[in-house]
Write a protein that holds these residues in place. Structure first.
Motif, PDB file in Angstrom:
ATOM      1  N   THR A 271       0.507  -1.731   0.123  1.00 36.64           N
ATOM      2  CA  THR A 271       0.419  -0.061   0.246  1.00 36.64           C
ATOM      3  C   THR A 271       0.603   1.342  -0.294  1.00 36.64           C
ATOM      4  O   THR A 271       1.735   1.316   1.014  1.00 36.64           O
ATOM      5  CB  THR A 271      -1.018   0.028   1.024  1.00 36.64           C
ATOM      6  OG1 THR A 271      -1.542  -1.197   1.467  1.00 36.64           O
ATOM      7  CG2 THR A 271      -1.866   1.005   0.669  1.00 36.64           C
ATOM      8  N   LEU A 272       1.181   2.308  -0.976  1.00 37.07           N
ATOM      9  CA  LEU A 272       1.591   3.345  -1.218  1.00 37.07           C
ATOM     10  C   LEU A 272       0.012   4.424  -0.045  1.00 37.07           C
ATOM     11  O   LEU A 272      -0.724   4.258   0.246  1.00 37.07           O
ATOM     12  CB  LEU A 272       1.008   3.609  -2.264  1.00 37.07           C
ATOM     13  CG  LEU A 272       1.587   5.891  -2.374  1.00 37.07           C
ATOM     14  CD1 LEU A 272       3.486   5.556  -1.889  1.00 37.07           C
ATOM     15  CD2 LEU A 272       1.343   6.090  -3.928  1.00 37.07           C
ATOM     16  N   THR A 273       1.555   5.068   0.423  1.00 34.87           N
ATOM     17  CA  THR A 273       0.171   6.280   2.230  1.00 34.87           C
ATOM     18  C   THR A 273       0.998   7.704   2.115  1.00 34.87           C
ATOM     19  O   THR A 273       2.108   7.481   1.952  1.00 34.87           O
ATOM     20  CB  THR A 273       0.642   4.836   3.124  1.00 34.87           C
ATOM     21  OG1 THR A 273      -0.011   3.749   3.429  1.00 34.87           O
ATOM     22  CG2 THR A 273      -0.817   5.747   4.153  1.00 34.87           C
ATOM     23  N   LEU A 274      -0.278   8.415   2.712  1.00 38.94           N
ATOM     24  CA  LEU A 274       0.265   9.675   2.336  1.00 38.94           C
ATOM     25  C   LEU A 274       0.274  10.226   4.260  1.00 38.94           C
ATOM     26  O   LEU A 274       0.134   9.310   5.224  1.00 38.94           O
ATOM     27  CB  LEU A 274      -0.800  10.162   1.612  1.00 38.94           C
ATOM     28  CG  LEU A 274      -0.508  12.077   2.070  1.00 38.94           C
ATOM     29  CD1 LEU A 274       1.094  12.219   1.627  1.00 38.94           C
ATOM     30  CD2 LEU A 274      -1.598  12.862   1.893  1.00 38.94           C
ATOM     31  N   ALA A 275       1.920  10.258   4.798  1.00 41.72           N
ATOM     32  CA  ALA A 275       2.365  10.783   5.566  1.00 41.72           C
ATOM     33  C   ALA A 275       2.349  12.256   6.642  1.00 41.72           C
ATOM     34  O   ALA A 275       2.834  12.664   5.012  1.00 41.72           O
ATOM     35  CB  ALA A 275       3.439   9.635   5.979  1.00 41.72           C
ATOM     36  N   TRP A 276       1.858  12.360   7.379  1.00 35.40           N
ATOM     37  CA  TRP A 276       2.210  13.561   7.861  1.00 35.40           C
ATOM     38  C   TRP A 276       2.055  13.790   9.467  1.00 35.40           C
ATOM     39  O   TRP A 276       1.738  13.084   9.805  1.00 35.40           O
ATOM     40  CB  TRP A 276       1.481  15.131   7.421  1.00 35.40           C
ATOM     41  CG  TRP A 276      -0.281  14.754   7.510  1.00 35.40           C
ATOM     42  CD1 TRP A 276      -0.512  15.829   8.512  1.00 35.40           C
ATOM     43  CD2 TRP A 276      -1.416  13.767   7.015  1.00 35.40           C
ATOM     44  NE1 TRP A 276      -1.730  15.374   8.378  1.00 35.40           N
ATOM     45  CE2 TRP A 276      -2.518  13.938   8.488  1.00 35.40           C
ATOM     46  CE3 TRP A 276      -0.791  12.607   6.036  1.00 35.40           C
ATOM     47  CZ2 TRP A 276      -3.692  13.702   7.579  1.00 35.40           C
ATOM     48  CZ3 TRP A 276      -2.556  12.318   5.895  1.00 35.40           C
ATOM     49  CH2 TRP A 276      -4.017  12.522   6.437  1.00 35.40           C
ATOM     50  N   ASN A 277       3.036  15.058   9.625  1.00 30.01           N
ATOM     51  CA  ASN A 277       3.253  15.032  11.222  1.00 30.01           C
ATOM     52  C   ASN A 277       2.083  15.604  11.526  1.00 30.01           C
ATOM     53  O   ASN A 277       1.716  17.098  11.397  1.00 30.01           O
ATOM     54  CB  ASN A 277       4.223  15.920  11.788  1.00 30.01           C
ATOM     55  CG  ASN A 277       5.140  15.704  13.004  1.00 30.01           C
ATOM     56  OD1 ASN A 277       4.149  15.789  13.440  1.00 30.01           O
ATOM     57  ND2 ASN A 277       5.644  16.101  13.585  1.00 30.01           N
ATOM     58  N   HIS A 278       1.051  15.337  12.286  1.00 32.43           N
ATOM     59  CA  HIS A 278      -0.094  15.845  12.891  1.00 32.43           C
ATOM     60  C   HIS A 278       0.243  17.134  13.395  1.00 32.43           C
ATOM     61  O   HIS A 278      -0.989  18.007  13.851  1.00 32.43           O
ATOM     62  CB  HIS A 278      -1.128  14.850  13.412  1.00 32.43           C
ATOM     63  CG  HIS A 278      -0.424  14.682  15.140  1.00 32.43           C
ATOM     64  ND1 HIS A 278      -0.487  14.777  16.561  1.00 32.43           N
ATOM     65  CD2 HIS A 278       0.247  13.261  15.284  1.00 32.43           C
ATOM     66  CE1 HIS A 278      -0.452  14.474  17.296  1.00 32.43           C
ATOM     67  NE2 HIS A 278       0.513  13.464  16.801  1.00 32.43           N
ATOM     68  N   GLU A 279       1.614  17.288  14.075  1.00 35.32           N
ATOM     69  CA  GLU A 279       1.847  18.357  15.145  1.00 35.32           C
ATOM     70  C   GLU A 279       2.693  19.893  14.413  1.00 35.32           C
ATOM     71  O   GLU A 279       2.170  20.539  14.572  1.00 35.32           O
ATOM     72  CB  GLU A 279       3.415  18.223  16.241  1.00 35.32           C
ATOM     73  CG  GLU A 279       2.649  17.127  17.029  1.00 35.32           C
ATOM     74  CD  GLU A 279       3.632  16.916  18.112  1.00 35.32           C
ATOM     75  OE1 GLU A 279       4.550  16.889  17.662  1.00 35.32           O
ATOM     76  OE2 GLU A 279       3.082  16.086  18.286  1.00 35.32           O
ATOM     77  N   ASN A 280       2.356  19.126  12.305  1.00 35.76           N
ATOM     78  CA  ASN A 280       3.298  19.978  11.440  1.00 35.76           C
ATOM     79  C   ASN A 280       1.405  21.017  11.540  1.00 35.76           C
ATOM     80  O   ASN A 280       1.006  21.097  10.940  1.00 35.76           O
ATOM     81  CB  ASN A 280       3.817  19.418  10.309  1.00 35.76           C
ATOM     82  CG  ASN A 280       4.148  20.472   9.832  1.00 35.76           C
ATOM     83  OD1 ASN A 280       3.986  21.187   9.851  1.00 35.76           O
ATOM     84  ND2 ASN A 280       4.805  19.555   8.562  1.00 35.76           N
ATOM     85  N   ARG A 281       1.971  22.678  11.999  1.00 35.92           N
ATOM     86  CA  ARG A 281       0.954  23.524  11.515  1.00 35.92           C
ATOM     87  C   ARG A 281       0.876  24.552  10.375  1.00 35.92           C
ATOM     88  O   ARG A 281       0.795  25.907  10.458  1.00 35.92           O
ATOM     89  CB  ARG A 281       1.000  24.580  12.691  1.00 35.92           C
ATOM     90  CG  ARG A 281       1.082  23.856  13.829  1.00 35.92           C
ATOM     91  CD  ARG A 281       0.587  24.997  15.255  1.00 35.92           C
ATOM     92  NE  ARG A 281       1.740  25.538  15.209  1.00 35.92           N
ATOM     93  CZ  ARG A 281       2.919  25.792  16.113  1.00 35.92           C
ATOM     94  NH1 ARG A 281       2.980  24.037  16.508  1.00 35.92           N
ATOM     95  NH2 ARG A 281       3.939  26.286  16.317  1.00 35.92           N
ATOM     96  N   ASN A 282       1.745  23.964   9.502  1.00 34.35           N
ATOM     97  CA  ASN A 282       1.939  24.334   7.674  1.00 34.35           C
ATOM     98  C   ASN A 282       0.769  24.465   7.242  1.00 34.35           C
ATOM     99  O   ASN A 282       0.151  23.490   7.277  1.00 34.35           O
ATOM    100  CB  ASN A 282       2.463  23.601   7.032  1.00 34.35           C
ATOM    101  CG  ASN A 282       3.259  23.924   5.864  1.00 34.35           C
ATOM    102  OD1 ASN A 282       2.256  24.766   5.261  1.00 34.35           O
ATOM    103  ND2 ASN A 282       4.359  23.646   4.902  1.00 34.35           N
TER     104      ASN A 282
END
Length: 296
Positions: A271-282
């Motif tokens: 599975t190709l997955t999109l990941a991000w940091n939930h603490e990132n406020r960009n």
């Protein structure tokens, strides 16, 4: 919290923690060595703990120092992100996004995602970096990336993920392989062949998933070459140096002298997955998530 700590203290600490040598750190900071020592002692007085173990021959971080170093790295990474966002706003751009990806993402959703995002937010500034799965997760945790396209089973607690595409695997063989004309080819037909695989540096969990395919087929592959680059795998296969197993989507977008045999009969999927940091406020993160949810 003790508000006597100033940003300069933390920067001096960061440089010394990187150098672990007072004279070298002082040279980098353009201050005297005694001046640096005073600043560090002042920090230790404020925090009421020793941050460095010092001897005549060496300097080492204490446990408290190691913890502070992790937090200071995050702090300065966030400060750099703030500066970047302010500069983009000053240029009239909405924001900037730093995206990491593995090669198969380019063959699937990434181009469509970027086109849709640019159509919706034409002033957004996007930087792309092709990186291994493990490196992407490390950089996401430090907010050095805003999003990553990865193949992973689990992620650190601060990383959120969204499955993008689940697909089967394909066997890659040279176009002139003698077994090419055989009907109903099976993976076991290639058990005596050398294999070229994505290395563990690409993704530990992905590597383990591929090795489970061989276990289910009751043979141990002769893995002679490992790499983190799909095009390298295809070029090596085309030169007759072995065969490979890759995500099926990688057969798209590469003009190489190889054939692909779909392994639809095996139960393993990737599975190709999109990941991000939930603490990132960009501020660009919600914009990209909105676009990708519409695409999915």
């Amino acid at each position: 919290m003790n508000y006597q700590i100033e940003l300069r203290h933390l920067y001096y600490f960061k440089v010394l923690a990187e150098e672990l040598h007072f004279r070298k750190a002082a040279d980098r900071l353009f201050i005297s060595q005694p001046g640096l020592s005073r600043q560090i002692k002042q920090m230790e007085g404020i925090y009421k703990t020793v941050l460095f173990d010092r001897s005549k021959r060496s300097v080492h971080l204490t446990e408290a120092g190691k913890y502070l170093m992790q937090e200071v790295d995050l702090l300065f990474s966030q400060l750099n992100n703030i500066q970047t966002q302010i500069e983009k706003i000053a240029e009239g751009k909405v924001t900037s996004l730093k995206l990491g990806f593995i090669g198969s993402a380019v063959q699937t959703i990434l181009p469509q995602l970027l086109a849709s995002l640019k159509h919706k937010q034409p002033l957004i500034d996007i930087t792309l970096n092709e990186l291994s799965n493990e490196m992407q997760l490390e950089m996401l945790s430090r907010n050095e990336l805003d999003f990553g396209f990865v193949r992973i089973d689990t992620a650190p607690p601060n990383i959120k993920s969204l499955p993008i595409l689940t697909e089967h695997f394909a066997l890659v063989i040279p176009k002139n392989h003698p077994l090419k004309s055989k009907r109903n080819l099976e993976l076991t037909d290639f058990k005596d062949e050398p294999f070229i695989l994505f290395s563990k540096a690409y993704s530990i969990s992905y590597y383990d998933l591929v090795m489970s395919i061989f276990r289910d087929q009751d043979f141990i592959p002769n893995v002679t070459l490992r790499t983190v680059n799909a095009l390298s795998i295809f070029n090596l296969v085309s030169q007759g140096l072995g065969v490979a197993i890759v995500p099926s989507s990688l057969k798209n977008g590469y003009n190489t002298d190889v054939d692909f045999i779909e392994l639809e009969h095996i139960h393993q999927r990737t599975t190709l997955t999109l990941a991000w940091n939930h603490e990132n406020r960009n501020p660009g993160i919600p914009a990209l998530l909105e676009v990708i949810n519409q695409l999915l």
